[in-house]
Design an enzyme around this catalytic site. Structure first.
Site, PDB file in Angstrom:
ATOM      1  N   ASP A   1       0.853  -1.181   0.000  1.00  0.00           N
ATOM      2  CA  ASP A   1       0.000   0.000   0.000  1.00  0.00           C
ATOM      3  C   ASP A   1       0.895   1.239   0.000  1.00  0.00           C
ATOM      4  O   ASP A   1       1.740   1.392   0.897  1.00  0.00           O
ATOM      5  CB  ASP A   1      -0.898   0.006   1.251  1.00  0.00           C
ATOM      6  CG  ASP A   1      -2.254   0.648   0.978  1.00  0.00           C
ATOM      7  OD1 ASP A   1      -3.279   0.079   1.383  1.00  0.00           O
ATOM      8  OD2 ASP A   1      -2.263   1.734   0.347  1.00  0.00           O
TER       9      ASP A   1
ATOM     10  N   GLU B   1      -6.331   4.377  -5.877  1.00  0.00           N
ATOM     11  CA  GLU B   1      -7.610   4.611  -5.210  1.00  0.00           C
ATOM     12  C   GLU B   1      -8.072   6.004  -5.612  1.00  0.00           C
ATOM     13  O   GLU B   1      -7.423   7.002  -5.269  1.00  0.00           O
ATOM     14  CB  GLU B   1      -7.467   4.521  -3.692  1.00  0.00           C
ATOM     15  CG  GLU B   1      -8.807   4.731  -2.982  1.00  0.00           C
ATOM     16  CD  GLU B   1      -8.676   5.058  -1.518  1.00  0.00           C
ATOM     17  OE1 GLU B   1      -7.615   5.566  -1.108  1.00  0.00           O
ATOM     18  OE2 GLU B   1      -9.635   4.813  -0.754  1.00  0.00           O
TER      19      GLU B   1
ATOM     20  N   ASP C   1      -2.866   4.794  -2.270  1.00  0.00           N
ATOM     21  CA  ASP C   1      -3.855   5.426  -1.402  1.00  0.00           C
ATOM     22  C   ASP C   1      -4.183   6.852  -1.868  1.00  0.00           C
ATOM     23  O   ASP C   1      -3.283   7.677  -2.029  1.00  0.00           O
ATOM     24  CB  ASP C   1      -3.242   5.493   0.011  1.00  0.00           C
ATOM     25  CG  ASP C   1      -4.251   5.866   1.061  1.00  0.00           C
ATOM     26  OD1 ASP C   1      -5.174   5.093   1.291  1.00  0.00           O
ATOM     27  OD2 ASP C   1      -4.095   6.957   1.651  1.00  0.00           O
TER      28      ASP C   1
ATOM     29  N   HIS D   1     -11.086  -2.499   3.280  1.00  0.00           N
ATOM     30  CA  HIS D   1     -10.992  -2.222   4.733  1.00  0.00           C
ATOM     31  C   HIS D   1     -11.736  -0.956   5.145  1.00  0.00           C
ATOM     32  O   HIS D   1     -11.817  -0.633   6.327  1.00  0.00           O
ATOM     33  CB  HIS D   1      -9.510  -2.101   5.098  1.00  0.00           C
ATOM     34  CG  HIS D   1      -8.857  -0.960   4.421  1.00  0.00           C
ATOM     35  ND1 HIS D   1      -8.616  -0.935   3.059  1.00  0.00           N
ATOM     36  CD2 HIS D   1      -8.435   0.224   4.883  1.00  0.00           C
ATOM     37  CE1 HIS D   1      -8.068   0.219   2.730  1.00  0.00           C
ATOM     38  NE2 HIS D   1      -7.946   0.945   3.809  1.00  0.00           N
ATOM     39  N   ASP D   2     -12.261  -0.218   4.133  1.00  0.00           N
ATOM     40  CA  ASP D   2     -13.021   1.007   4.428  1.00  0.00           C
ATOM     41  C   ASP D   2     -14.522   0.810   4.238  1.00  0.00           C
ATOM     42  O   ASP D   2     -15.287   1.742   4.522  1.00  0.00           O
ATOM     43  CB  ASP D   2     -12.617   2.135   3.465  1.00  0.00           C
ATOM     44  CG  ASP D   2     -11.192   2.596   3.638  1.00  0.00           C
ATOM     45  OD1 ASP D   2     -10.596   3.055   2.642  1.00  0.00           O
ATOM     46  OD2 ASP D   2     -10.664   2.486   4.764  1.00  0.00           O
TER      47      ASP D   2
HETATM   48  O1  TEU Z   1      -9.237   6.050   2.174  1.00  0.00           O
HETATM   49  C1  TEU Z   1      -9.637   7.188   1.463  1.00  0.00           C
HETATM   50  C2  TEU Z   1     -10.891   7.658   1.984  1.00  0.00           C
HETATM   51  O2  TEU Z   1     -11.196   8.783   1.835  1.00  0.00           O
HETATM   52  C3  TEU Z   1     -11.811   6.692   2.676  1.00  0.00           C
HETATM   53  O3  TEU Z   1     -11.394   6.553   4.005  1.00  0.00           O
HETATM   54  C4  TEU Z   1     -13.179   7.236   2.615  1.00  0.00           C
HETATM   55  O4  TEU Z   1     -13.083   8.596   2.986  1.00  0.00           O
HETATM   56  C5  TEU Z   1     -14.112   6.642   3.613  1.00  0.00           C
HETATM   57  O5  TEU Z   1     -13.877   5.317   3.790  1.00  0.00           O
HETATM   58  C6  TEU Z   1     -15.479   6.873   3.067  1.00  0.00           C
HETATM   59  O6  TEU Z   1     -16.227   7.454   4.050  1.00  0.00           O
HETATM   60  C7  TEU Z   1      -7.836   5.817   2.162  1.00  0.00           C
HETATM   61  C8  TEU Z   1      -7.597   4.543   2.943  1.00  0.00           C
HETATM   62  O7  TEU Z   1      -8.218   3.455   2.267  1.00  0.00           O
HETATM   63  C9  TEU Z   1      -8.177   4.741   4.322  1.00  0.00           C
HETATM   64  O8  TEU Z   1      -8.115   3.551   5.101  1.00  0.00           O
HETATM   65  C10 TEU Z   1      -7.397   5.852   4.999  1.00  0.00           C
HETATM   66  O9  TEU Z   1      -8.003   6.122   6.252  1.00  0.00           O
HETATM   67  C11 TEU Z   1      -7.390   7.122   4.151  1.00  0.00           C
HETATM   68  O10 TEU Z   1      -7.158   6.900   2.764  1.00  0.00           O
HETATM   69  C12 TEU Z   1      -6.264   8.033   4.610  1.00  0.00           C
HETATM   70  O11 TEU Z   1      -5.035   7.420   4.288  1.00  0.00           O
END
Ligand code: TEU
Length: 536
Positions: A98, A236, A194, A308-309
């Site tokens: 990542d 992403e 990311d 994971h989000d």
């Molecule tokens: O996520 C980008 C992100 O904006 C998501 O967290 C999204 O905002 C949320 O899930 C939707 O409400 C990336 C990573 O995947 C995340 O785990 C990190 O927290 C974030 O970036 C910051 O690095």
């Protein structure tokens, strides 16, 4: 289109802290992943995308990096990482890391230096202003934090512990390029990048995503690093549509292999985003997923329901009650028969579900707590109960409860105290039971992965054409995949109600089904019934 190895690959995403703990500290680790490589080999995946294991104060569970070239002791050592790469490669599994380079941790040496003085050599590694703008953080509150030492504000799109890097600074570009090459030379096979759409931001013009500098920066990065290796890169990019995806992933542009788009993943977001979820517009879902099948002329698509989000898809758009198994198999079939590289998130292959903790304080996620402070406590936009409903349905911790390996204590994830509570349903939903049940969701994923990679239909699934069918049907998702050699029919009932269909087909064979007696004539679809039929 020139064929690439990752066209045919299936990627498995591991969120290390929740995967498998071998030290008893309650947090998953790299040796825990090595222990499970044979399990992943059995599933048939080709690539592991590892969420961050770098040194980090863990304010965002590792997405706040304080040293890009060292492993956090929570997860192990660089030697463990080298061993994971070696042991995975011996099983023909590649490791993709990542790459979190929109921001660092506020504990990174660069930021520690930058905040010492306005004329520090590292000052312009970050974004400083005398006055804050009204830009907001994704994790709630202002995107600006005042630094007492130098009397300026610094920008952070996420938590204040995640200061954004200034990508207009050539020194930042060089530092990151050198780090990327350092990891590629260690034998990894690519990167998940990311929020890479944010590195072209133009703060004073309030352009955050998809800024005009984004693609030149990516082309420079490609040229200086991964463009010189045969690796997978996936960006992403929350705001992408197929036209933008072409810019990222058309081979002639020499940027990335593919991107994660999120148009389908925000369809049930309401007035306050995912915190106020609304009913899914099923026809819109079919239209968007189909658009991504037909509108990417030269680019390449990724296919996912989970990460994971995101909440667990079987709870979100399937049925995590009596039809959990059928609906999980249905969702897998609809996705894995499409064109693009499929991503399986840990636990998806055994249909793990969302969780409901008793209180807000049992949740770990910085996004949940930051957003609660902002939209409930400070601005009273929604009530506590409305917010908690959003957490139960959409919160990121739904995906982060520890992997459920067995029905034993802590689901075999740890013999210590888990960093996050387990989903109590591990007694019924776990890998051990799934492997012992030929009709489990696991074996449907295994079958779909094998069909994509090793069957007579491989090229049709990977490169064949796509046609949506019954597009106005309120309950059925049906499409065909075809080329000069084969025609396959994929049809699924997205509901728990029986659906009669009159397709006028008489298939030659039922290749995949989540019911044991699906007819080649297919006149009735039972609850969540999904199948792949051979037409030609
Ligand atoms: O996520 C980008 C992100 O904006 C998501 O967290 C999204 O905002 C949320 O899930 C939707 O409400 C990336 C990573 O995947 C995340 O785990 C990190 O927290 C974030 O970036 C910051 O690095």
């Amino acid at each position: 289109m020139e064929k690439k190895w990752w066209h045919k690959s299936v990627v498995y995403q591991i969120y290390p802290r929740s995967f498998n703990d071998t030290t008893g500290n309650g947090v998953g680790d790299i040796n825990g992943i090595i222990e499970k490589l044979d399990y992943l080999n059995e599933l048939g995946v080709d690539v592991i995308w590892l969420s961050p294991v770098y040194k980090s104060p863990m304010k965002d569970n590792g997405y706040d990096i304080s040293d890009y070239q060292d492993i956090d002791p929570l997860f192990g050592t660089l030697d463990d990482m080298d061993r994971l790469i070696k042991e995975a490669n011996e099983r023909e599994i590649k490791i993709v890391m990542d790459l979190v380079v929109n921001h660092t941790s506020d504990q990174h040496e660069w930021f520690k230096e930058a905040r010492k003085s306005k004329d520090n050599p590292y000052r312009d590694y970050y974004i400083w202003r005398d006055e804050p703008s009204d830009l907001k953080s994704t994790f709630g509150g202002s995107a600006w934090t005042y630094d007492n030492t130098t009397g300026q504000y610094y920008f952070h799109n996420f938590a204040k512990g995640q200061p954004d890097l200034n990508w207009e600074n050539p020194k930042v570009q060089d530092e990151i390029h050198n780090m990327i090459n350092w990891w590629l030379d260690r034998g990894i096979s690519g990167f998940r990048m990311d929020v890479i759409d944010l590195i072209g931001k133009e703060i004073d013009k309030k352009i955050i995503g998809n800024g005009p500098r984004l693609h030149p920066l990516l082309q420079d990065m490609n040229k200086a690093t991964f463009g010189n290796y045969d690796v997978l890169t996936v960006g992403e990019t929350w705001g992408a549509n197929p036209e933008i995806a072409e810019l990222y992933s058309s081979p002639s542009r020499k940027e990335l292999s593919m991107i994660f788009q999120f148009e389908h993943m925000t369809l049930d977001w309401g007035e306050f985003g995912k915190w106020t979820p609304k009913e899914l517009d099923f026809k819109q879902l079919k239209q968007i997923l189909s658009k991504w099948q037909t509108d990417l002329e030269n680019g390449w698509n990724s296919l996912f329901w989970n990460n994971h989000d995101l909440p667990r898809i079987v709870s979100r758009w399937g049925n995590d009650g009596i039809y959990r198994v059928e609906s999980a198999k249905m969702l897998a079939t609809i996705l894995h028969m499409m064109k693009g590289t499929p991503y399986v998130y840990q636990g998806e292959e055994i249909a793990m579900t969302n969780v409901k903790f008793d209180s807000l304080h049992e949740y770990n996620d910085v996004e949940i707590h930051g957003t609660y402070r902002d939209i409930v406590e400070e601005n009273k936009l929604i009530t506590h109960d409305e917010f908690m409903n959003g957490v139960y349905i959409m919160g990121r911790d739904n995906a982060r409860t520890p992997m459920q390996w067995t029905r034993n204590e802590h689901a075999g994830f740890t013999n210590g105290l888990p960093w996050l509570k387990l989903n109590p349903n591990f007694i019924e939903i776990n890998v051990e039971d799934a492997l012992n049940d030929p009709k489990s969701v696991f074996y449907t994923y295994k079958q779909l992965i094998d069909l994509r990679k090793n069957s007579e239909y491989s090229d049709t699934i990977i490169y064949g054409d796509y046609q949506l069918i019954l597009e106005n049907h309120e309950a059925i998702f049906a499409y065909s995949r075809f080329d000069s050699d084969n025609e396959l029919f994929v049809i699924a009932n997205f509901t728990e109600n029986e659906q009669s269909v009159d397709l006028g087909i008489d298939a030659k064979e039922v290749i995949v089904s989540n019911y044991i007696d699906t007819s080649t004539k297919l006149e009735l679809l039972r609850p969540y019934e999904a199948c792949v039929l051979k037409i030609k």
